[in-house]
Design a protein around this motif. Structure first.
Motif, PDB file in Angstrom:
ATOM      1  N   PHE A 172      13.647   0.850 -16.290  1.00 16.50           N
ATOM      2  CA  PHE A 172      14.378   0.783 -14.995  1.00 16.50           C
ATOM      3  C   PHE A 172      14.328   2.027 -14.321  1.00 16.50           C
ATOM      4  O   PHE A 172      13.940   2.275 -13.176  1.00 16.50           O
ATOM      5  N   GLY A 173      14.807   3.352 -15.106  1.00 17.49           N
ATOM      6  CA  GLY A 173      14.567   4.492 -14.510  1.00 17.49           C
ATOM      7  C   GLY A 173      13.319   5.143 -14.158  1.00 17.49           C
ATOM      8  O   GLY A 173      13.126   5.588 -13.157  1.00 17.49           O
ATOM      9  N   ARG A 174      12.255   4.761 -14.953  1.00 22.97           N
ATOM     10  CA  ARG A 174      10.987   5.087 -14.610  1.00 22.97           C
ATOM     11  C   ARG A 174      10.366   4.311 -13.386  1.00 22.97           C
ATOM     12  O   ARG A 174       9.515   4.752 -12.551  1.00 22.97           O
ATOM     13  N   HIS A 175      10.772   3.023 -13.337  1.00 24.89           N
ATOM     14  CA  HIS A 175      10.336   2.227 -12.345  1.00 24.89           C
ATOM     15  C   HIS A 175      10.870   2.685 -10.978  1.00 24.89           C
ATOM     16  O   HIS A 175      10.180   2.836  -9.880  1.00 24.89           O
ATOM     17  N   THR A 176      12.200   2.982 -10.893  1.00 19.73           N
ATOM     18  CA  THR A 176      12.897   3.640  -9.711  1.00 19.73           C
ATOM     19  C   THR A 176      12.276   4.970  -9.498  1.00 19.73           C
ATOM     20  O   THR A 176      12.156   5.155  -8.130  1.00 19.73           O
ATOM     21  N   ASN A 177      12.039   5.571 -10.414  1.00 19.15           N
ATOM     22  CA  ASN A 177      11.693   7.021 -10.077  1.00 19.15           C
ATOM     23  C   ASN A 177      10.325   7.041  -9.438  1.00 19.15           C
ATOM     24  O   ASN A 177      10.064   7.899  -8.515  1.00 19.15           O
ATOM     25  N   THR A 178       9.556   6.149  -9.746  1.00 26.92           N
ATOM     26  CA  THR A 178       8.060   6.151  -9.197  1.00 26.92           C
ATOM     27  C   THR A 178       8.011   5.128  -7.999  1.00 26.92           C
ATOM     28  O   THR A 178       6.949   5.724  -6.917  1.00 26.92           O
ATOM     29  N   PHE A 179       8.760   4.440  -7.867  1.00 24.53           N
ATOM     30  CA  PHE A 179       8.622   3.405  -6.773  1.00 24.53           C
ATOM     31  C   PHE A 179       9.600   3.539  -5.604  1.00 24.53           C
ATOM     32  O   PHE A 179       9.245   3.680  -4.295  1.00 24.53           O
ATOM     33  N   GLU A 180      10.805   4.003  -5.992  1.00 22.68           N
ATOM     34  CA  GLU A 180      12.098   4.220  -4.876  1.00 22.68           C
ATOM     35  C   GLU A 180      12.188   5.485  -4.478  1.00 22.68           C
ATOM     36  O   GLU A 180      12.522   5.647  -3.197  1.00 22.68           O
ATOM     37  N   LYS A 181      11.714   6.447  -5.154  1.00 14.87           N
ATOM     38  CA  LYS A 181      12.261   7.929  -4.615  1.00 14.87           C
ATOM     39  C   LYS A 181      10.668   8.495  -4.523  1.00 14.87           C
ATOM     40  O   LYS A 181      10.724   9.533  -3.749  1.00 14.87           O
ATOM     41  N   GLY A 182       9.605   7.935  -4.925  1.00 16.16           N
ATOM     42  CA  GLY A 182       8.388   8.419  -4.396  1.00 16.16           C
ATOM     43  C   GLY A 182       8.327   9.915  -4.960  1.00 16.16           C
ATOM     44  O   GLY A 182       7.444  10.711  -4.182  1.00 16.16           O
ATOM     45  N   LYS A 183       8.758  10.261  -5.949  1.00 13.44           N
ATOM     46  CA  LYS A 183       8.408  11.605  -6.207  1.00 13.44           C
ATOM     47  C   LYS A 183       7.755  11.896  -7.418  1.00 13.44           C
ATOM     48  O   LYS A 183       7.634  10.988  -8.239  1.00 13.44           O
TER      49      LYS A 183
ATOM     50  N   PHE B  73       0.750  -1.226   0.027  1.00 15.85           N
ATOM     51  CA  PHE B  73       0.119  -0.016  -0.052  1.00 15.85           C
ATOM     52  C   PHE B  73       0.831   1.198  -0.049  1.00 15.85           C
ATOM     53  O   PHE B  73       1.800   1.329   0.840  1.00 15.85           O
ATOM     54  N   ARG B  74       0.559   2.175  -0.959  1.00  8.96           N
ATOM     55  CA  ARG B  74       1.187   3.529  -0.932  1.00  8.96           C
ATOM     56  C   ARG B  74       2.395   3.551  -1.193  1.00  8.96           C
ATOM     57  O   ARG B  74       3.239   4.314  -0.866  1.00  8.96           O
ATOM     58  N   SER B  75       2.990   2.136  -1.875  1.00  3.52           N
ATOM     59  CA  SER B  75       4.709   2.223  -2.108  1.00  3.52           C
ATOM     60  C   SER B  75       4.807   2.878  -3.456  1.00  3.52           C
ATOM     61  O   SER B  75       6.095   3.354  -3.886  1.00  3.52           O
ATOM     62  N   GLN B  76       3.789   3.585  -4.169  1.00  2.92           N
ATOM     63  CA  GLN B  76       3.948   4.075  -5.418  1.00  2.92           C
ATOM     64  C   GLN B  76       3.572   5.528  -5.059  1.00  2.92           C
ATOM     65  O   GLN B  76       2.547   5.597  -4.660  1.00  2.92           O
ATOM     66  N   ASN B  77       4.186   6.617  -5.685  1.00  2.43           N
ATOM     67  CA  ASN B  77       3.405   7.872  -5.352  1.00  2.43           C
ATOM     68  C   ASN B  77       3.711   8.762  -6.719  1.00  2.43           C
ATOM     69  O   ASN B  77       4.901   9.568  -6.858  1.00  2.43           O
ATOM     70  N   PHE B  78       2.744   8.750  -7.687  1.00  2.00           N
ATOM     71  CA  PHE B  78       3.062   9.360  -8.851  1.00  2.00           C
ATOM     72  C   PHE B  78       3.001  10.941  -8.713  1.00  2.00           C
ATOM     73  O   PHE B  78       3.776  11.645  -9.354  1.00  2.00           O
TER      74      PHE B  78
ATOM     75  N   LEU C 232      -1.073   3.427 -25.034  1.00  2.00           N
ATOM     76  CA  LEU C 232       0.247   3.620 -25.444  1.00  2.00           C
ATOM     77  C   LEU C 232       1.089   4.098 -24.305  1.00  2.00           C
ATOM     78  O   LEU C 232       0.758   5.079 -23.663  1.00  2.00           O
ATOM     79  N   GLY C 233       2.222   3.361 -24.346  1.00  2.00           N
ATOM     80  CA  GLY C 233       3.132   3.817 -23.221  1.00  2.00           C
ATOM     81  C   GLY C 233       4.231   4.886 -23.735  1.00  2.00           C
ATOM     82  O   GLY C 233       4.276   5.038 -25.001  1.00  2.00           O
ATOM     83  N   ASN C 234       5.227   5.394 -22.964  1.00  2.00           N
ATOM     84  CA  ASN C 234       6.249   6.215 -23.438  1.00  2.00           C
ATOM     85  C   ASN C 234       6.895   5.572 -24.487  1.00  2.00           C
ATOM     86  O   ASN C 234       7.519   6.317 -25.299  1.00  2.00           O
ATOM     87  N   VAL C 235       7.301   4.381 -24.422  1.00  2.00           N
ATOM     88  CA  VAL C 235       8.334   3.648 -25.428  1.00  2.00           C
ATOM     89  C   VAL C 235       7.628   4.218 -26.807  1.00  2.00           C
ATOM     90  O   VAL C 235       8.186   4.358 -27.843  1.00  2.00           O
TER      91      VAL C 235
ATOM     92  N   THR D  44       2.018   8.617 -16.932  1.00  2.00           N
ATOM     93  CA  THR D  44       1.913   7.905 -18.278  1.00  2.00           C
ATOM     94  C   THR D  44       2.442   6.590 -17.959  1.00  2.00           C
ATOM     95  O   THR D  44       3.354   6.448 -17.109  1.00  2.00           O
ATOM     96  N   ASP D  45       2.167   5.668 -18.932  1.00  2.00           N
ATOM     97  CA  ASP D  45       2.771   4.281 -18.647  1.00  2.00           C
ATOM     98  C   ASP D  45       4.014   4.303 -19.412  1.00  2.00           C
ATOM     99  O   ASP D  45       4.270   5.157 -20.148  1.00  2.00           O
ATOM    100  N   PHE D  46       4.839   3.211 -18.714  1.00  2.00           N
ATOM    101  CA  PHE D  46       6.310   3.315 -19.230  1.00  2.00           C
ATOM    102  C   PHE D  46       6.753   2.484 -20.519  1.00  2.00           C
ATOM    103  O   PHE D  46       7.480   3.073 -21.382  1.00  2.00           O
TER     104      PHE D  46
END
Ligand code: OGA
Ligand code: NI
Length: 358
Positions: free
Chosen positions: A335-346, A109-114, A268-271, A228-230
């Motif tokens: 990897f960059g987008r996953h880290t940015n939204t899950f691990e930095k929560g910003k 819960f709440r581990s992602q913070n868009f 459609l995602g960013n790719v 947006t999706d990755f």
């Protein structure tokens, strides 16, 4: 490339085209009949390609029906998902994806913070990657979302859970590949243009559970904040609760994506946006669950082969022959987008455009 049948049931009679269902929300993602893809009626197939092209140009969002994924399998997925999420939190947290080497497993819960304005998005989830043999190079190399899937042993029937998830993942991989064949045709590229791109594609199946938000929650509470999706394409199965919204740039407002039973919401995602040099839109969307009900959804994210380098598709260059984006390797991007939204929560760069939205 041969059309990959998503089911054992062969659809040989393309059904009547459903360009509009009676209660479709104006400006919302159109509902498109996908069955001509499997048939031999070239006129119907051309119509399908045209409908998908229009949707990709307009909002990068559409819905598909008659896609070939059996309804009972969709229902089985929802049942297994509800079964898992109803477990006590301590049991679910044993599968925490944050401590899994390939980031597969339970999303807390709440581990992602868009949007970065609250304590985090009000949802929990579970990530499954493709089933790969232990000696597969991606597993050996520890690639993101390519490892040993975790299957919870506490669910009512662990064997059925695992079997259902594996079968669904495989059929969705086929369907995503088929959707990309249609996208290739919309760009006047051959039906099999994305064959190499799709080979050994990253593919994440995510179970999601959105509890109803509290009546006194802040106005900034989100089930999933605007994002947006990755990857290249997402195929989302939602239940009948509602709460998904897609951004409408012309009016700078949000439009409800009303649940259509059995349909996939495709976006459609960013790719794909980068690959098409902004010809196609990778649009903002979000979930706000003010319904008072539990909401479940099952997105399937198809990113492309992790080693594939996305540059600019032929025919999508700017007038001066140039491209807006430098080439990017898919795995690096994800990897960059996953880290940015899950691990930095910003929050992300794209939110600056949202500041103007009510
Ligand atoms: C996502 C997403 C929407 C939903 O997981 O990226 O946008 O309805 N989900 O769950
Ligand atoms: Ni999304």
């Amino acid at each position: 490339m041969e059309a990959i049948q998503s089911t054992t049931q062969v659809i040989d009679q393309p059904r009547r085209l459903l360009s509009l269902v009676p209660d479709e929300v104006p400006g919302g993602p159109p509902v498109i009949d996908f069955s001509p893809f499997y048939g031999n009626d070239t006129v119907a197939k051309d119509v399908l390609v045209e409908q998908v092209r229009d949707a990709c140009l307009a909002k990068g969002f559409f819905q598909i029906v008659n896609h070939g994924i059996p309804e009972d399998l969709q229902q089985a997925m929802f049942e297994q998902s509800k079964d898992f999420f109803s477990l006590p939190i301590e049991q679910k947290e044993k599968y925490d994806k944050a401590s899994h080497p390939n980031k597969l497993g339970y999303e807390r819960f709440r581990s992602q913070n868009f949007e970065g304005k609250t304590a985090g998005d009000l949802k929990e989830g579970f990530f499954f990657g493709p089933t790969l043999p232990k000696d597969h190079p991606f597993v050996q190399q520890g690639r993101i979302h390519c490892g040993t899937n975790m299957y919870p042993s506490e669910v009512s029937d662990p064997e059925v859970f695992e079997k259902t998830v594996k079968q669904y993942h495989q059929l969705m991989t086929n369907l995503a590949t088929n959707v990309l064949s249609v996208v290739a045709m919309t760009l006047n590229l051959g039906e099999d243009y994305f064959k190499q791109f799709c080979h050994d594609s990253g593919a994440v199946l995510r179970l999601l559970h959105y509890p109803p938000q509290a009546a006194d929650a802040s106005e900034e509470e989100r089930g999933i904040g605007a994002h947006t999706d990755f990857g290249s394409v997402t195929l989302l199965l939602q239940d009948d609760v509602g709460g998904l919204q897609v951004f409408d740039k012309p009016t700078m407002s949000w439009i409800d994506v009303k649940p259509t039973p059995g349909a996939y919401v495709v976006n459609l995602g960013n790719v794909m946006m980068r690959y098409s040099n902004d010809t196609y839109v990778s649009n903002l969307h979000r979930v706000i669950n003010k319904t008072g009900k539990e909401r479940y959804s099952i997105p399937f994210f198809f990113s492309g082969n992790p080693d594939f380098v996305v540059d600019c598709l032929p025919g999508c260059e700017d007038a001066d022959g140039k491209c807006k984006y430098p080439p990017v390797r898919i795995e690096d991007w994800i990897f960059g987008r996953h880290t940015n939204t899950f691990e930095k929560g910003k929050g992300m760069e794209e939110l600056s455009s949202l500041a103007k939205v009510a």
